[in-house]
Write a protein that holds these residues in place. Structure first.
Motif, mmCIF file in Angstrom:
data_model
loop_
_atom_site.group_PDB
_atom_site.id
_atom_site.type_symbol
_atom_site.label_atom_id
_atom_site.label_comp_id
_atom_site.label_asym_id
_atom_site.label_seq_id
_atom_site.Cartn_x
_atom_site.Cartn_y
_atom_site.Cartn_z
ATOM 1 N N LEU A 1 0.799 -1.120 0.090
ATOM 2 C CA LEU A 1 -0.062 0.015 -0.139
ATOM 3 C C LEU A 1 0.884 1.227 0.150
ATOM 4 C CD1 LEU A 1 -2.621 -1.044 2.699
ATOM 5 C CD2 LEU A 1 -2.814 -1.154 0.294
ATOM 6 N N ASN A 2 0.428 2.166 -0.528
ATOM 7 C CA ASN A 2 0.701 3.695 -0.653
ATOM 8 C C ASN A 2 -0.019 4.714 -0.424
ATOM 9 O OD1 ASN A 2 0.174 3.824 -3.238
ATOM 10 N ND2 ASN A 2 2.125 3.051 -3.910
ATOM 11 N N GLU A 3 0.238 5.776 -0.629
ATOM 12 C CA GLU A 3 -0.692 7.041 -0.565
ATOM 13 C C GLU A 3 -1.570 6.845 -1.811
ATOM 14 O OE1 GLU A 3 0.105 11.276 -0.235
ATOM 15 O OE2 GLU A 3 2.334 10.724 -0.313
ATOM 16 N N GLU A 4 -1.130 6.552 -3.160
ATOM 17 C CA GLU A 4 -2.199 6.576 -3.973
ATOM 18 C C GLU A 4 -2.954 5.393 -3.892
ATOM 19 O OE1 GLU A 4 1.327 6.963 -4.232
ATOM 20 O OE2 GLU A 4 0.944 8.991 -4.913
ATOM 21 N N THR A 5 -2.507 4.243 -3.465
ATOM 22 C CA THR A 5 -3.654 3.207 -3.481
ATOM 23 C C THR A 5 -4.728 3.382 -2.407
ATOM 24 O OG1 THR A 5 -1.964 1.900 -1.950
ATOM 25 C CG2 THR A 5 -2.217 1.257 -4.165
ATOM 26 N N ILE A 6 -4.259 4.152 -1.136
ATOM 27 C CA ILE A 6 -5.334 4.392 -0.316
ATOM 28 C C ILE A 6 -6.152 5.342 -0.626
ATOM 29 C CG2 ILE A 6 -5.330 5.400 2.106
ATOM 30 C CD1 ILE A 6 -2.816 4.090 2.822
ATOM 31 N N ASP A 7 -5.551 6.500 -1.553
ATOM 32 C CA ASP A 7 -6.459 7.569 -1.904
ATOM 33 C C ASP A 7 -7.506 6.705 -2.898
ATOM 34 O OD1 ASP A 7 -7.221 10.158 -2.474
ATOM 35 O OD2 ASP A 7 -6.212 10.024 -4.247
ATOM 36 N N ALA A 8 -7.163 5.862 -3.779
ATOM 37 C CA ALA A 8 -8.115 5.216 -4.579
ATOM 38 C C ALA A 8 -8.924 4.253 -3.767
ATOM 39 C CB ALA A 8 -6.979 4.110 -5.661
ATOM 40 N N LEU A 9 -8.607 3.658 -2.680
ATOM 41 C CA LEU A 9 -9.467 3.029 -1.847
ATOM 42 C C LEU A 9 -10.651 4.053 -1.507
ATOM 43 C CD1 LEU A 9 -7.350 0.456 -0.123
ATOM 44 C CD2 LEU A 9 -8.777 -0.060 -1.629
ATOM 45 N N ASN A 10 -10.227 5.248 -0.986
ATOM 46 C CA ASN A 10 -11.443 6.157 -0.631
ATOM 47 C C ASN A 10 -12.251 6.353 -1.486
ATOM 48 O OD1 ASN A 10 -9.777 5.937 2.060
ATOM 49 N ND2 ASN A 10 -8.719 7.967 1.514
ATOM 50 N N LYS A 11 -11.617 6.596 -2.803
ATOM 51 C CA LYS A 11 -12.803 6.887 -3.718
ATOM 52 C C LYS A 11 -13.492 5.900 -4.297
ATOM 53 C CE LYS A 11 -9.296 10.460 -5.430
ATOM 54 N NZ LYS A 11 -8.628 10.991 -6.393
#
Length: 557
Positions: A369-379
């Motif tokens: 996981l990283n910033e981008e994947t967490i942001d994508a999960l949130n969306k």
């Protein structure tokens, strides 16, 4: 302090030695010693110098940085002293240097050095000195490389952790799982420490837990699950209830009965068939070992057809014995989809069997996981409660280094400047003070540097703030609150009082508080607003006077 015990007796006024025993006066570049010898040879080694440690650009495409590493710098200088063995080694690598130089090195410590710094855990910005170091030029020069080594990675990984915290949100647990991926043992220890400082909640690193008092977390791996072949491998099947009032002699049968009930339940009938019995055996065995903290990795075989049903059977059996399972971990697959489906499964269990709170069972996600994947999960929408983050966090995969520099700004009370065709590399001369000015809404508006002898900004008084190098960028500010940034952390022979070094937990709280204090548009991931860093009008004029004075004049023919 655990750190003190781990690092032996301190010699610097009760300040413990550096956490890493490799941090000694030899942990520096050779040219620091060659310069020290040249200073000594020229009789300049005692000249009073002032150096600034700062960085030029915020990392990760953002507009903020978190300052880390100060405590280790203070530990280093508090215990700075060459040993006989170190002097002997230096003689071997610098055979042409005079004996008097090595006698000089043997005599020095940092008792005449002063260190002023922004408190560790603060949000900081380019060009503003994180640390100002004053002292005999040869001694301070020897501090350059170790200070940069101690601050660069610490600030980078703390910032990385803070960015992950911001994208995950306050309500999610963040777990640092990076030891096996870190750049060696020291990288792993430092990553655990500074990830916690940047807002993570726990680490898997047991050594870091002991050294720094960081909460440690962990369950089991896929190897543990696949090591079991079947339920008949479990020989000790008994489990005493949580209150000690009764004992289940065959916990395995209780688990199997619950699996059957789940299969026949009104909500879940037909949603899964026969589950992996080897996985069920692994979960049951782990629950017997840790009934108070049962958390299962459910993706070894099939998450929804085996892992989650098997976990629920064991969790319900534990519930009968008065224990509450913690939850599950997902380490592969479509984390958004699987977390949502798992949450639905948990709610169905709560509804079918009246187990209050089962629907809120913890779901942890990992898997690069990283910033981008967490942001994508949130969306996408997800039901993850905790994120386990390793490689991208501890290696700072998105940016390799912060790029702090250590520049001479004054010697013998004479301001010095470093020029460059690249204006971003031009240093800001002279011994300075730094302030943070706050506006009516309580947010920081601008950081401003002034000459040391200038009067500081005053609340309610209009002040001109100028960009250090761009004459058209300027603004008036009427501060509602003024904070002086540089505090004395090592007074040397001065009469200044020394700031106490706070605990890691206090620095973490400070970091979170300062992140919350910043204006949201400075902190956002996409197109953040640059924070303003300025100089006073007087300092602006002096910078450009010195620039013109030092720059050679060309001649056209």
């Amino acid at each position: 302090m655990a750190e003190s015990a781990a690092n032996g007796e301190a010699r610097g006024g009760g300040v413990p030695r550096p956490t890493n025993p490799m941090v000694t006066p030899l942990l520096t570049d050779l040219y620091q010693f060659t310069m020290a010898y040249a200073y000594w040879k020229a009789g300049k080694h005692l000249d009073r110098a002032v150096f600034d440690l700062y960085f030029r650009k915020n990392p990760f495409g953002g507009e903020f940085t978190i300052f880390g590493g100060l405590e280790e710098c203070i530990r280093f200088i508090a215990n700075f002293k060459f040993t006989e063995e170190e002097i002997k080694f230096l003689r071997s690598v610098m055979p042409t240097c005079e004996d008097g130089f090595f006698e000089y090195l043997s005599s020095i410590d940092c008792s005449d050095v002063e260190v002023y710094a922004i408190p560790e855990g603060y949000v900081v910005f380019p060009k503003v000195p994180l640390m100002r170091i004053e002292g005999p030029v040869a001694v301070v020069q020897l501090l350059e490389t170790p200070f940069l080594s101690l601050v660069n990675y610490a600030s980078l990984v703390t910032t990385n952790a803070a960015r992950h915290r911001l994208v995950a949100g306050k309500s999610k647990n963040l777990l640092e799982f990076g030891l096996r991926r870190a750049q060696g043992p020291d990288g792993g220890i430092s990553a655990s420490r500074y990830s916690y400082m940047g807002g993570f909640d726990a680490t898997s690193n047991v050594a870091a837990g002991r050294l720094f008092g960081i909460p440690i977390r962990g369950t089991h791996s896929h190897a543990f699950v696949s090591s079991f072949m079947g339920l008949d491998e479990i020989t000790d099947k008994a489990l005493t209830s949580s209150d000690g009032s009764n004992k289940c002699e065959d916990f395995v049968s209780l688990v199997k009965n619950w699996l059957t009930k789940i299969q026949d339940g009104s909500s879940l009938r037909g949603t899964f068939g026969e589950t992996s019995q080897s996985e069920l055996a692994a979960f049951t065995s782990y629950a017997l070992a840790f009934p108070n903290s049962f958390l299962a990795l459910v993706d070894t075989y099939d998450v929804m057809r085996s892992g989650v049903p098997n976990f629920c059977a064991v969790a319900l059996a534990l519930n009968d014995m008065g224990y509450k399972a913690v939850g599950i971990r997902l380490d592969s697959g479509d984390l958004a989809y699987l977390s949502v489906e798992t949450r639905k499964f948990f709610h169905s269990i709560e509804k079918d069997f009246g187990i209050v709170g089962f629907g809120k069972m913890n779901i942890t996600a990992s898997n690069d996981l990283n910033e981008e994947t967490i942001d994508a999960l949130n969306k996408q929408g997800h039901e993850v409660d905790a994120f386990g983050i390793g490689t991208y966090l501890v290696t700072c995969y998105a940016q390799a280094a912060l790029g702090c520099v250590f520049k001479l700004v004054e010697i013998n009370k004479q301001p010095r400047i470093k020029l460059s065709e690249d204006v971003t590399k031009v240093s800001i001369p002279c011994k300075k003070k730094s302030y943070r000015l706050y506006g009516k809404e309580g947010y920081p508006l601008v950081d401003i540097m002034t000459g040391e002898d200038e009067p500081g900004p005053k609340i309610g008084e209009r002040l001109l703030c100028r960009h250090p190098f761009n004459e058209s960028k300027r603004a008036y500010v009427v501060p509602q609150h003024v904070e002086e940034l540089l505090k004395c952390y090592w007074p040397g022979n001065s009469s200044n009082s020394r700031e106490e070094l706070p605990s890691l937990h206090e620095i973490r709280a400070r970091c979170i508080q300062h992140l919350e204090r910043m204006r949201p548009d400075h902190m956002r991931r996409l197109n953040p607003t640059p924070y303003k860093v300025s100089v006073s009008a007087k300092l602006y004029d002096f910078i450009h006077f010195l620039w013109l004075n030092e720059a050679p004049v060309g001649e056209l023919q």
